[in-house]
Design a protein around this motif. Sequence first.
Motif, short mmCIF file in Angstrom:
data_model
loop_
_atom_site.label_atom_id
_atom_site.label_comp_id
_atom_site.label_asym_id
_atom_site.label_seq_id
_atom_site.Cartn_x
_atom_site.Cartn_y
_atom_site.Cartn_z
N GLU A 39 -0.87 3.02 -3.72
CA GLU A 39 -0.23 1.90 -4.43
C GLU A 39 -1.28 0.81 -4.60
O GLU A 39 -1.91 0.40 -3.62
N LEU A 40 -1.44 0.37 -5.83
CA LEU A 40 -2.48 -0.62 -6.14
C LEU A 40 -2.42 -1.79 -5.18
O LEU A 40 -1.38 -2.42 -5.00
N CYS A 41 -3.57 -2.10 -4.53
CA CYS A 41 -3.57 -3.16 -3.53
C CYS A 41 -4.72 -4.13 -3.72
O CYS A 41 -4.97 -4.97 -2.87
N HIS B 275 0.89 -1.15 0.00
CA HIS B 275 0.00 0.00 0.00
C HIS B 275 0.92 1.20 0.00
O HIS B 275 2.13 1.06 0.14
N HIS C 93 -8.92 -0.89 -3.72
CA HIS C 93 -7.87 0.12 -3.64
C HIS C 93 -8.42 1.54 -3.62
O HIS C 93 -8.02 2.37 -2.80
N CYS D 31 -4.67 5.60 -0.13
CA CYS D 31 -3.70 4.60 -0.55
C CYS D 31 -3.26 4.91 -1.98
O CYS D 31 -4.09 5.11 -2.85
N MET E 153 -9.80 2.83 -0.28
CA MET E 153 -8.97 2.68 0.91
C MET E 153 -8.46 4.05 1.37
O MET E 153 -7.37 4.48 1.04
CU LIG Z 1 -4.31 0.55 -2.21
#
Ligand SMILES: [Cu+2]
Lengths: 594, 317
Positions: free
Chosen positions: B266-268, B224, B272, B264, B275
């Motif tokens: 960063e692709l999670c 993340h 995503h 967030c 988040m």
């Molecule tokens: Cu994310």
Amino acid sequence: MTTETKENVVTEDHAEHHEMGFWGKYVFSRDHKAIGMQFMMTALFMLFIGGGLALTLRMRLAWPEAEFMGVDMKQFGGETYNVLFSMHATVMIFFVIIPFLVGAFGNFVIPLHIGARDMAFPFLNGLSYWIMPLAGFVMFGGILLEGVEAGLKSGAFASGGWTSYPSLSVIAGYGQTLWCISLIIVGTSSIMGAVNYVTTIVKMRAPGMTFGRMSLTVWSIFITAILILFGTPVLTSALIMLILDRHFGTTFFTNDGQPLLYQHLFWFYSHPAVYIMILPGMGIASDIISVFARKPIFGYKAMAAAMAGIAGLGFIVWGHHMFQSGMNPYLGTYFMIATMMIALPSAVKSFNWLGTLWRGNIHFTTPMLNALGFVSMFIIGGLSGIFMAATTVDLMIHDTYFIVAHIHYVLFGGSLFGVFAGITYWFPKMFGRMFSETLGKIHFVLTFVGFNCVFFPMHIVGAAGLPRRYAAYIGEGASKTWEHMQPYQQFMTVSAIVLGLAQVFFLIALIYSAIWGKKAEKNPWKANTLEWTLDSPPPHGNFHPDLPTVYHGPYEYNSALVEEDYLPQDRKLEAAGVGGDDGQEDAPSGEGTA
Amino acid sequence: MLAMALVAMLLAAPAWAQEKSADAPTAAGQEAEQPGLFWMPDAISTYGEGVDDLFVLIFWITGIAFVVVEGLMLWFLFRYRNREGREKAHYTHGNNKLEVTWTLATVVILVFIGVVQLVGDSGWLTIKTGYPEKDGVVQPGTFVVRVYGEQFAWHFNYPGKDGKFEDQRHSFKSPTNPIGLDDPAKDKVLPKLVVPENVNILIELNALGKYDANTETYTHPVLHSFFSPNLRLKQDLVPYHPGKIWFKIKQGTAKEGKKYEIVCAELCGEGHSNMHAPFLVLSEEDLAKELGYDWKTAVPAKFPEPVHYHQEQKEAE
Ligand SMILES: [Cu+2]
Ligand SMILES: [Cu+2]
């Protein structure tokens, strides 16, 4: 080298298979021109797939909760959205840009430009094309097995972005494995092509075709091929490690392993990959600008050296993608300085394009407009890269729409305009007919305006911190920080539709010109390189009965030595003496056997 | 000449956009923030404005380069277009002196841009390594938070009255104890980030794996990124490798009472885009109310060594 080349040229091989059936000639051909066209058609087809994915996600971003003609935009949220952008990037990078620039133009142009009858390894060449559809089938195997809807539910498509960072890519559905295998196949195809290009360029140049007389298109693809040979194995190894982590219980990237190791390996390939996708465009644009400015390229040696510099530096800057990744900040400092240095050769190239235009005699043909589009958009892409190379500024704009804007200015504004320039420039050699100037110009204007309207605003929302890879910025469950920027989203989406339609128009123009276009003569552009001494299209085996002998560099336009404003590379001048002495002071000649 | 019009449009775009975004917040409601310079949201960290200054500096340098280069190009295209009476181009292969000059000039500018990133209170190394911590010991008077990011939620772990972070184990997780603290009653866990102004804030970032106590199945944590546009700060949460960030909120931010967000970046996974967590800068009184204790008397000296699931398994054996 010059004397040696003559013996290395395969002659017999080609004289023999003139009698070929339909399959041998058009489908499983070993002729570099046919293979180049196959790459081109495949890439063109995939362009529309990648574009369709892009339009779907743009629609979703502009109106995340609306309904259009019975299509509910809500269904494109969440995991589906991740699939959309992952596939968009994967398709555009690996199945459109690289096949276009490296596969299509590499194959079509190299033997014609260096005066060879074909590639060094024609069978390998055919194979490098035919494993591409295989890679496509593996990538989209999920659709074939399960259909789109069920496939989306069961994880049949990769959804971890084109970067596919672990651990997300370790725990993702089986589509991730298919994605890895597909890219390994694509990488293998690239390596086959690259081996062929390097060998052909080193060993099969026509007599008199010294390295210093090669066109910048050939130089650019030569350097690109070397990048591919050094970079691709690293990506392949990262993908294999990922597969091992997913299925065989290893922990390269999890537990006691290092998640950042994947990022390092991935970017060690993928930063040079950006240059793989832009260098051939630079070469093509250089050639076209010189032809239509009717002027030698400004600083030929600097241009070739800059490309070599980009390639060398390209391997030591990958960490600029990882400033905020948890990588040691001191290492980040190094990568910033190295990255600033790589902006240098790009700047040198831009100045040299300007220098070529300066005091030229500029003809605004369709290929020229697209080449100029390439240059002007690449300049924006290069300048916006400086923002992200600066570690501190990157704190804000990393992983935002600023990087999305930057990469599209480089890969669409750059590479794709390079592709359009190349297609319209070599169209007469490919199809024996001229690309319609009127239709070509309309396409250029629509694309140029549409492109800027889609991607320029991304800088603005990116500077405000708008994170990329979000399925929506308004509505239920969405973050509230960027709600007021929704009008930008809608503007970009409407522009994207125009941009998409412009490409449909291009396809129509291409088909129209191929069938009803004006018949092309041998040398419609009055250009110097060797392909223009041949019929349009050139016969199998290209040069008959003898290979040409080269006396001049490729950019002798408006030379005082001849009456005309061009001087074909194979034209022997009585006054100029023996053995290809151009008699120019700083003309690119004579350094020969490099 | 269409190209010229387009460039004019591009140059005008920022001005137009600024006008537009200036009236937008009224429509979007009170929660939306007044965009500042270059459409950026308010900078509330002490180094935020410095980061913006660097952005603006590069904007001007690249902006001038853009205008000069594209302007020259358009001028050349116009001036040297093929037309009646212009049938010849000037024959030249280049000019070495010119090449060397513009190469050196570019190097100087680029190195300058690089070096200014590193110096001063908003320098790269200050932001990324200037933690209020020495040899693993937190400086007194630092507000300390432990942040956990999981698919797809943020958990903010404050040390509690005892000034000590509890140990964390996946096997302790439950709906009332989302991060699996040893003794959840001793710490404070909130779904939002609340901080005081004008003191150093030190945060440890952890990516949290998914553990289902019923089936005893465990899923790896994923990347993340902790991103607050208002702080001008971004840092990835790396699975199995805790990270650290620090910042300090400008004096006077608390009384503005604005709501910010941690998102967030960063692709999670599928959640995503959803988040995000509220982020509030509070006065000392409000903060004490939220936390249930006075943080100044409960500053932990250090973060406990993290124990990851696979280590937990070994411990259990
Ligand atoms: Cu994310
Ligand atoms: Cu890069």
